[in-house]
Design a protein around this motif. Structure first.
Motif, PDB file in Angstrom:
ATOM      1  N   ASN A 152       4.754  10.587  -8.709  1.00 55.44           N
ATOM      2  CA  ASN A 152       4.444   9.160  -8.870  1.00 55.44           C
ATOM      3  C   ASN A 152       5.040   8.624 -10.177  1.00 55.44           C
ATOM      4  OD1 ASN A 152       2.918   8.896  -6.432  1.00 55.44           O
ATOM      5  ND2 ASN A 152       1.344  10.137  -7.428  1.00 55.44           N
ATOM      6  N   TRP A 156       8.318   6.151 -10.284  1.00 55.83           N
ATOM      7  CA  TRP A 156       8.228   4.867 -11.001  1.00 55.83           C
ATOM      8  C   TRP A 156       9.318   4.796 -12.082  1.00 55.83           C
ATOM      9  CZ3 TRP A 156       6.791   4.550 -16.305  1.00 55.83           C
ATOM     10  CH2 TRP A 156       6.666   3.259 -16.793  1.00 55.83           C
ATOM     11  N   THR A 180      -6.446   3.769  -3.829  1.00 57.62           N
ATOM     12  CA  THR A 180      -5.816   3.291  -2.590  1.00 57.62           C
ATOM     13  C   THR A 180      -5.488   1.791  -2.665  1.00 57.62           C
ATOM     14  OG1 THR A 180      -7.937   2.709  -1.601  1.00 57.62           O
ATOM     15  CG2 THR A 180      -7.151   4.966  -1.229  1.00 57.62           C
ATOM     16  N   VAL A 181      -4.560   1.376  -1.791  1.00 53.27           N
ATOM     17  CA  VAL A 181      -4.194  -0.048  -1.699  1.00 53.27           C
ATOM     18  C   VAL A 181      -5.419  -0.854  -1.270  1.00 53.27           C
ATOM     19  CG1 VAL A 181      -2.738  -1.712  -0.471  1.00 53.27           C
ATOM     20  CG2 VAL A 181      -1.773   0.458  -1.247  1.00 53.27           C
ATOM     21  N   GLN A 203      -0.184   6.023  -7.300  1.00 52.71           N
ATOM     22  CA  GLN A 203       0.867   6.054  -6.289  1.00 52.71           C
ATOM     23  C   GLN A 203       1.769   4.838  -6.451  1.00 52.71           C
ATOM     24  OE1 GLN A 203      -0.177   7.189  -2.228  1.00 52.71           O
ATOM     25  NE2 GLN A 203      -2.236   7.562  -2.969  1.00 52.71           N
ATOM     26  N   MET A 204       3.037   5.014  -6.022  1.00 55.87           N
ATOM     27  CA  MET A 204       4.040   3.955  -6.180  1.00 55.87           C
ATOM     28  C   MET A 204       3.589   2.639  -5.546  1.00 55.87           C
ATOM     29  SD  MET A 204       7.036   5.133  -7.519  1.00 55.87           S
ATOM     30  CE  MET A 204       8.400   4.425  -6.634  1.00 55.87           C
ATOM     31  N   GLU A 205       2.900   2.726  -4.404  1.00 56.46           N
ATOM     32  CA  GLU A 205       2.476   1.481  -3.724  1.00 56.46           C
ATOM     33  C   GLU A 205       1.458   0.705  -4.578  1.00 56.46           C
ATOM     34  OE1 GLU A 205       1.210   2.919   0.068  1.00 56.46           O
ATOM     35  OE2 GLU A 205      -0.434   4.098  -0.758  1.00 56.46           O
ATOM     36  N   ILE A 206       0.791   1.398  -5.506  1.00 58.74           N
ATOM     37  CA  ILE A 206      -0.131   0.715  -6.435  1.00 58.74           C
ATOM     38  C   ILE A 206       0.689   0.137  -7.595  1.00 58.74           C
ATOM     39  CG2 ILE A 206      -2.130   1.022  -7.993  1.00 58.74           C
ATOM     40  CD1 ILE A 206      -2.927   1.455  -5.059  1.00 58.74           C
ATOM     41  N   GLN A 208       3.757  -0.710  -7.709  1.00 56.68           N
ATOM     42  CA  GLN A 208       4.602  -1.841  -7.282  1.00 56.68           C
ATOM     43  C   GLN A 208       3.820  -3.156  -7.163  1.00 56.68           C
ATOM     44  OE1 GLN A 208       6.103   0.159  -3.875  1.00 56.68           O
ATOM     45  NE2 GLN A 208       7.921   0.927  -4.931  1.00 56.68           N
ATOM     46  N   ARG A 209       2.510  -3.058  -6.962  1.00 49.62           N
ATOM     47  CA  ARG A 209       1.691  -4.274  -6.816  1.00 49.62           C
ATOM     48  C   ARG A 209       1.035  -4.698  -8.143  1.00 49.62           C
ATOM     49  NH1 ARG A 209       1.587  -1.759  -1.863  1.00 49.62           N
ATOM     50  NH2 ARG A 209       1.161  -3.020  -0.008  1.00 49.62           N
TER      51      ARG A 209
END
Ligand code: 13P
Ligand code: SF4
Length: 306
Positions: A152, A156, A180-181, A203-206, A208-209
């Motif tokens: 992660n 990033w 989690t998202v 995590q990357m999805e976090i 990125q937001r």
């Protein structure tokens, strides 16, 4: 019975008498922050470890942090605040696994997150921390990089250094990677005016937001300087409390109620007292060849992280 303040005063008296420097990671509790010579993120702690004038250093944090102090200042007596305080990520890879990875990627330089054992650092080329990873990757001459063990943080950082070819492995922090998202969306729904500040171990999805991604010190500095009044914090939940003390008029919310590092939370103020009194903690001892080999990648981190 002793009050918190009396115990803190006794610790301060003993540490002065015995020439002990107390280094504290940002995830420790507030009563421990108050008796520290220095509080900070992993990079700041490494710099202090290399500079401290005291003969004895007490590291309140986890094992790899105390090992880093010993490697950078081998002549000092280094104590870890609680013998069981370890970072599970630091043990996700062992020396044999890294040797196998090196055979698979023979032309790659091995960059190790500082959250690794001293032994593992002996087979790596450079260490990085969350606050220094991007600048170190940029400053390295090598183009091909094998980044271990946090995919992660590595992913990033890689996004910000597109000129490098970065190979990741599957590993990471169980505490941060568990966010989690769904939790992020729920926190934003509850606090629509808050900025989201997260650690790159998420995590990357976090990441990125988020409005800001950075180390523990980075998150705290950002929140202190920002004009905004509300913040959702995506790192170990103690940072919410520390920020509340630093900026009592602003509001801070946890991103996930489960983002608690039980290893960081093992050390209590009473453990610190026992360490300075001489009947607690664990003295870090590492074989000479481990000290010598592991020092190379920490020295390179401090050189390239300037
Ligand atoms: P920092 O370098 O941001 O302090 O991170 C250390 C760590 O263990 C985060 O989980
Ligand atoms: Fe290790 Fe994660 Fe705890 Fe940091 S928060 S010490 S990376 S387990």
């Amino acid at each position: 019975m002793m009050t918190t303040k009396e115990l803190q005063e006794e610790i301060l008296r003993l540490k002065k008498e015995k020439d002990i420097c107390i280094l504290v990671h940002a995830y420790q509790s507030h009563d421990i922050w108050e008796i520290a010579d220095y509080v900070g993120d992993s990079y700041g702690l490494s710099e202090k470890a290399a500079q401290s004038p005291c003969k004895n250093v007490l590291m309140c944090g986890v094992r790899f942090m105390a090992e880093t102090v010993k490697i950078l200042s081998p002549e000092k007596r280094v104590l870890l605040s609680h013998p069981q305080a370890d970072c599970p990520m630091a043990r996700q890879l062992d020396v044999d696994m890294v040797k196998q990875l090196k055979e698979r990627y023979p032309s790659h330089a091995v960059v190790a997150y500082v959250n690794t054992t001293a032994e593992l650092k002996t087979v790596c080329d450079v260490c990085v921390t969350s606050s220094s990873a991007v600048s170190i990757l940029k400053n390295m001459q090598e183009k091909k990089i094998l980044f271990i063990p946090d995919c992660n943080l590595g992913g990033w950082a890689a996004e910000q250094v597109p000129e490098k070819e970065i190979q990741l492995v599957h590993g990471g922090c169980p505490t941060h990677a568990g966010i989690t998202v769904k939790e992020l969306e729920e926190a934003k729904r509850r606090h629509p005016n808050a900025l989201v500040l997260v650690h790159p171990e998420c995590q990357m999805e976090i990441s990125q937001r988020a409005d800001y991604v950075g180390s523990t010190t980075g998150i705290m500095d950002y929140a202190k300087k920002s004009e905004a009044q509300e913040f959702i914090i995506g790192t170990e939940n103690s940072i919410v409390q520390h920020l509340q003390f630093a900026c009592p008029r602003k509001q801070f919310y946890v991103l996930s109620k489960d983002c608690v590092c039980h290893n960081m939370k093992l050390t209590t103020l009473a453990d610190v007292y026992h360490c300075v009194a001489g009947d607690g903690g664990e003295e870090i001892q590492l074989p000479g060849e481990v000290l010598e080999q592991a020092k190379k990648c920490l020295d390179r981190m401090l050189e390239l992280g300037e």
